[in-house]
Enzyme design. Structure first.
Site, short mmCIF file in Angstrom:
data_model
loop_
_atom_site.label_atom_id
_atom_site.label_comp_id
_atom_site.label_asym_id
_atom_site.label_seq_id
_atom_site.Cartn_x
_atom_site.Cartn_y
_atom_site.Cartn_z
N GLY A 44 -7.06 -36.13 3.42
CA GLY A 44 -5.50 -35.31 4.87
C GLY A 44 -6.46 -35.73 5.54
N GLY A 45 -8.31 -35.88 5.57
CA GLY A 45 -8.50 -36.05 7.23
C GLY A 45 -8.16 -34.12 7.57
N THR A 46 -8.25 -34.51 9.65
CA THR A 46 -8.33 -34.25 10.30
C THR A 46 -6.79 -33.22 10.61
N GLY A 91 -3.99 -29.07 27.36
CA GLY A 91 -3.16 -30.46 26.79
C GLY A 91 -2.75 -30.01 25.11
N ILE A 136 -3.62 -29.10 22.90
CA ILE A 136 -4.18 -28.25 20.94
C ILE A 136 -4.42 -26.94 22.44
N VAL A 175 -14.42 -25.81 34.46
CA VAL A 175 -15.94 -25.16 33.71
C VAL A 175 -16.92 -25.78 33.59
N ILE A 216 -10.54 -30.33 25.04
CA ILE A 216 -10.71 -31.03 26.44
C ILE A 216 -10.60 -32.60 25.24
N ASP A 222 -7.10 -42.62 14.98
CA ASP A 222 -7.38 -42.37 16.02
C ASP A 222 -8.98 -43.58 16.53
N HIS A 241 29.19 -29.69 16.51
CA HIS A 241 28.82 -28.92 16.71
C HIS A 241 29.18 -27.99 16.25
P1 FAD Z 1 -8.36 -38.65 10.37
O1 FAD Z 1 -7.10 -37.53 10.66
O2 FAD Z 1 -9.66 -38.21 11.71
O3 FAD Z 1 -9.35 -38.80 9.44
C1 FAD Z 1 -10.36 -39.19 9.31
C2 FAD Z 1 -10.56 -39.42 7.86
O4 FAD Z 1 -12.78 -40.25 7.76
C3 FAD Z 1 -12.05 -38.03 7.93
O5 FAD Z 1 -11.14 -36.75 6.92
C4 FAD Z 1 -13.55 -38.29 7.59
O6 FAD Z 1 -13.82 -37.17 7.41
C5 FAD Z 1 -13.31 -39.13 7.28
N1 FAD Z 1 -14.61 -39.80 8.29
C6 FAD Z 1 -15.42 -40.14 8.90
N2 FAD Z 1 -16.18 -40.80 9.03
C7 FAD Z 1 -16.63 -41.10 7.72
C8 FAD Z 1 -17.15 -42.12 6.75
N3 FAD Z 1 -18.35 -42.70 7.67
N4 FAD Z 1 -17.29 -42.15 5.87
C9 FAD Z 1 -16.45 -41.64 4.92
N5 FAD Z 1 -14.98 -40.98 5.56
C10 FAD Z 1 -15.31 -40.82 6.99
N6 FAD Z 1 -0.70 -34.26 15.22
C11 FAD Z 1 0.66 -34.86 15.45
O7 FAD Z 1 0.76 -35.92 15.05
N7 FAD Z 1 0.61 -33.74 15.32
C12 FAD Z 1 0.17 -32.26 15.24
O8 FAD Z 1 0.96 -31.69 15.07
C13 FAD Z 1 -0.97 -32.48 15.67
N8 FAD Z 1 -1.63 -31.08 15.38
C14 FAD Z 1 -3.28 -31.45 15.36
C15 FAD Z 1 -3.51 -29.78 15.69
C16 FAD Z 1 -4.99 -30.06 16.11
C17 FAD Z 1 -5.90 -28.70 15.83
C18 FAD Z 1 -5.78 -31.16 15.65
C19 FAD Z 1 -7.21 -31.04 15.60
C20 FAD Z 1 -5.49 -32.71 15.57
C21 FAD Z 1 -3.70 -32.70 15.55
N9 FAD Z 1 -3.25 -33.75 15.42
C22 FAD Z 1 -1.78 -34.13 15.19
C23 FAD Z 1 -3.79 -34.49 15.14
C24 FAD Z 1 -3.84 -35.88 14.31
O9 FAD Z 1 -4.95 -34.72 13.68
C25 FAD Z 1 -5.22 -36.83 14.13
O10 FAD Z 1 -4.15 -37.96 15.37
C26 FAD Z 1 -5.07 -37.37 12.63
O11 FAD Z 1 -5.72 -36.66 11.69
C27 FAD Z 1 -5.35 -38.66 12.92
O12 FAD Z 1 -5.13 -39.30 11.74
P2 FAD Z 1 -6.72 -40.87 10.93
O13 FAD Z 1 -5.87 -41.20 9.85
O14 FAD Z 1 -6.66 -41.77 12.18
O15 FAD Z 1 -7.87 -40.16 11.68
P1 NAI Z 2 -5.40 -33.33 25.22
O1 NAI Z 2 -5.68 -34.96 25.52
O2 NAI Z 2 -4.24 -33.04 25.07
O3 NAI Z 2 -5.75 -32.81 26.69
C1 NAI Z 2 -6.62 -32.04 27.18
C2 NAI Z 2 -7.46 -31.36 28.50
O4 NAI Z 2 -7.89 -30.77 29.09
C3 NAI Z 2 -6.31 -32.35 29.44
O5 NAI Z 2 -5.71 -31.54 30.06
C4 NAI Z 2 -7.40 -32.06 30.67
O6 NAI Z 2 -7.01 -32.77 31.70
C5 NAI Z 2 -8.41 -31.66 30.18
N1 NAI Z 2 -9.52 -31.53 30.78
C6 NAI Z 2 -10.60 -32.28 30.35
N2 NAI Z 2 -11.71 -32.17 30.84
C7 NAI Z 2 -12.22 -31.09 31.37
C8 NAI Z 2 -12.63 -29.94 32.04
N3 NAI Z 2 -14.10 -30.28 32.44
N4 NAI Z 2 -12.66 -29.35 32.80
C9 NAI Z 2 -11.13 -28.81 32.64
N5 NAI Z 2 -10.03 -29.37 31.53
C10 NAI Z 2 -10.49 -30.55 30.80
O7 NAI Z 2 -6.57 -33.13 24.43
P2 NAI Z 2 -6.78 -31.77 23.19
O8 NAI Z 2 -5.87 -30.78 23.68
O9 NAI Z 2 -8.57 -31.49 22.91
O10 NAI Z 2 -6.02 -32.77 21.82
C11 NAI Z 2 -7.02 -34.00 21.38
C12 NAI Z 2 -6.24 -34.27 20.74
O11 NAI Z 2 -5.20 -33.86 19.65
C13 NAI Z 2 -4.71 -35.50 22.03
O12 NAI Z 2 -4.87 -36.45 21.40
C14 NAI Z 2 -3.48 -34.49 20.74
O13 NAI Z 2 -3.03 -35.73 20.55
C15 NAI Z 2 -4.39 -34.18 19.14
N6 NAI Z 2 -2.90 -33.53 18.61
C16 NAI Z 2 -2.24 -33.43 18.72
C17 NAI Z 2 -1.31 -32.66 18.87
C18 NAI Z 2 0.76 -32.57 18.74
O14 NAI Z 2 0.72 -33.24 18.19
N7 NAI Z 2 1.03 -31.52 18.52
C19 NAI Z 2 -1.68 -30.88 18.58
C20 NAI Z 2 -3.31 -30.98 19.12
C21 NAI Z 2 -3.43 -32.19 18.61
#
Ligand code: FAD
Ligand code: NAI
Length: 463
Positions: free
Chosen positions: A41-43, A180, A182, A235, A269, A311, A442
């Protein structure tokens, strides 16, 4: 050659990789998926979308009960936080969904190769002690937290998003570095549960990449909710000692530094692609300057038979983008036509209210040519008003000449659900008139979208 172990080997079982593997298997290809994590299920499922939404949902309900919001609806309630149970519920959601992917792998006969994968050649990969050959290899290794120089993450006091999902107690003062997605989602969680939250953002506005009007309005709403926003601030250092942290911040443009004391610091960030340890060079691949793997329209890299999605490739880091690319890459490998329209990828911030957009911001649309814009306030939407959810608006941006919709932006309690309609309309090439003349049920929040489309030509009814 006949001695391939698999037709398709996917590296990484996030929403990109597991979807690619399942689709490839559905298309009759012998498929394996390498994953180094203990669960699939990844990240997204383990430490991203799902656990964050579990906490967002629970903390929203807690806040509604705790701060008297329900009282105005005639519901007298008192709320006591049981954080352990909230975490247990989050873990339960993660366990159920990651286990579900394992079930789907078995059902579709996708072999899970447990361990970290590294290339040994253009068509061979070592996973743990096992070396396998595959006709096609899909890199779907995702991303991880971008570190900030001078700020060492210990996942106890100074945490990444992963640690911020697991704080054992509500911090007195949480400082979030990065305004951003997160930062705002997880900052909102802990604010609702009782923390004082300060968001330090380098730029002069939150949520880069979104429509400027939406960014401005969002900042107003978050300030009203009690989030302290320190915009145009950087920061330079954060140090943990004795269970507390001291941050040094200064104006982004330079100036006098000051210190802020915190009980917890969230570093948010951005995220960076995962390619370390893959031994890309052995396959003849290199990452670009941002660490991403470049692909063509069909998701193939410059090495034939090696593909990349999600990603780890350029574009927004979103689970649904990764999933759609997973389906498309599997279809392309199978000789079908897999396409993802990268112009129509919705994005949602799951705060209260939700913030969502798809297509071009007003600024970008203007740069490309003449536009018309229609806006409708949620305050004038009967359902939102009745539910005491008056904040936000819907904005439709259309081409001035053709009326084709170029972008839709919204702040509304259920914007994350409403944006699907906008994405579908844009995928079908809709004009604002098409939306304005579509009958909407509605009373629904979605009527605000119809009225914003009507406003493109100056004819909304309810304002
Ligand atoms: P990932 O989900 O990162 O999966 C990659 C997998 O590859 C991982 O499990 C890792 O362990 C594995 N891997 C890496 N290298 C290797 C290797 N060499 N060998 C074997 N396995 C490996 N996106 C949304 O659309 N909606 C949201 O609400 C949202 N919320 C988020 C909240 C948070 C806190 C975070 C951090 C991210 C969020 N995202 C959200 C972003 C979303 O999680 C990612 O965009 C998404 O998971 C990317 O999918 P992926 O398959 O590319 O990679
Ligand atoms: P982000 O790119 O959304 O936001 C990072 C923020 O940090 C930006 O506003 C940037 O200007 C700021 N920043 C960068 N360097 C800084 C510094 N040194 N000091 C202060 N501010 C600084 O990245 P974030 O929030 O970490 O999320 C990562 C990824 O995860 C995003 O690309 C997002 O698409 C994905 N994600 C998606 C979600 C969703 O779809 N609901 C939820 C959470 C994450």
């Amino acid at each position: 050659m006949a001695d391939y172990d698999f037709d398709v080997l996917v590296i990484g079982a996030g929403p990109g990789g597991y979807v690619a593997a399942i689709r490839a298997a559905q298309l009759g290809l012998r498929t394996a998926c390498a994953e180094s994590r203990e669960t699939l299920g990844g990240t997204c499922l383990n430490v991203g979308c799902i656990p964050s939404k579990a906490l967002l949902h629970a903390s929203e309900l807690f806040e509604e009960a705790a701060n008297g919001k329900l009282a105005s609806l005639g519901i007298e309630a008192t709320a006591t936080l049981n954080l352990d149970q909230m975490h247990a519920s989050r873990k339960d959601a993660v366990k159920g969904l990651t286990g579900g992917i394992e079930y789907l792998f078995k059902k579709n006969k996708v072999e899970w190769l447990k361990g970290a994968a590294a290339f040994t050649g253009k068509d061979s990969v070592k996973v743990g002690e096992r070396e396998v050959r595959a006709k096609n290899i899909v890199i779907a290794t995702g991303s991880s937290v971008t570190p900030l120089p001078g700020v060492a993450i210990d996942e106890t006091v100074i945490v990444s998003s992963t640690g911020a999902l697991e704080l054992a107690k509500v911090p007195g003062h949480l400082v979030v570095i990065g305004g951003g997605v997160i930062g705002l989602e997880l900052g909102s969680v802990w604010k609702r549960l009782g923390a004082k939250v300060t968001v330090v953002e380098y730029l002069d506005q939150l949520l880069p990449g979104m429509d400027a009007e939406v960014r401005k309005e969002a900042a107003k709403i978050f300030k009203k909710q009690g989030l302290e926003l320190r915009l145009s601030t950087k920061v330079t250092k954060a140090e943990a000692s004795g269970g507390k942290a001291t941050l040094t911040v200064e104006p982004a443009a330079g100036g006098t530094p000051e210190t802020i004391e915190a009980d917890a610091v969230l570093v948010a960030i951005g995220r960076r692609p995962n390619t370390d340890g893959l031994a890309l060079g052995k396959a003849g691949l290199t990452a670009n300057a941002k660490g991403q793997i470049e692909v063509g329209h069909e998701f193939e890299t410059n090495v034939p038979g090696i593909w990349a999605i999600g990603d780890v490739t350029p574009g927004p880091m979103l689970a649904h983008k990764a999933e759609d690319e997973g389906i498309a890459v599997a279809e392309n490998i199978a000789g079908l036509t897999g396409i993802v329209n990268h112009d129509v990828i919705p994005s949602v911030v799951y705060t209260t209210p939700e913030i969502a957009g798809v297509g071009l911001s007003e600024e970008l649309a203007k740069e490309r040519g003449a536009i018309k814009v229609g806006k409708f306030p949620m305050m004038a939407n009967s359902r939102a008003k009745t539910n005491h959810e008056p904040e936000g608006f819907v904005k439709v941006i259309a081409d001035a000449e053709t009326d084709r919709v170029l972008g839709v932006w919204m702040i509304a309690s259920v914007a994350g659900t409403m944006i699907a309609q906008a994405a579908q309309a844009m995928e079908f090439g809709a004009t604002s008139e098409d939306i304005a003349y579509t009958c909407h049920a509605h009373p629904t929040h979605a009527e605000a979208f119809k009225e914003a489309a009507m406003a493109v030509t100056g004819k909304p009814i309810h304002v």
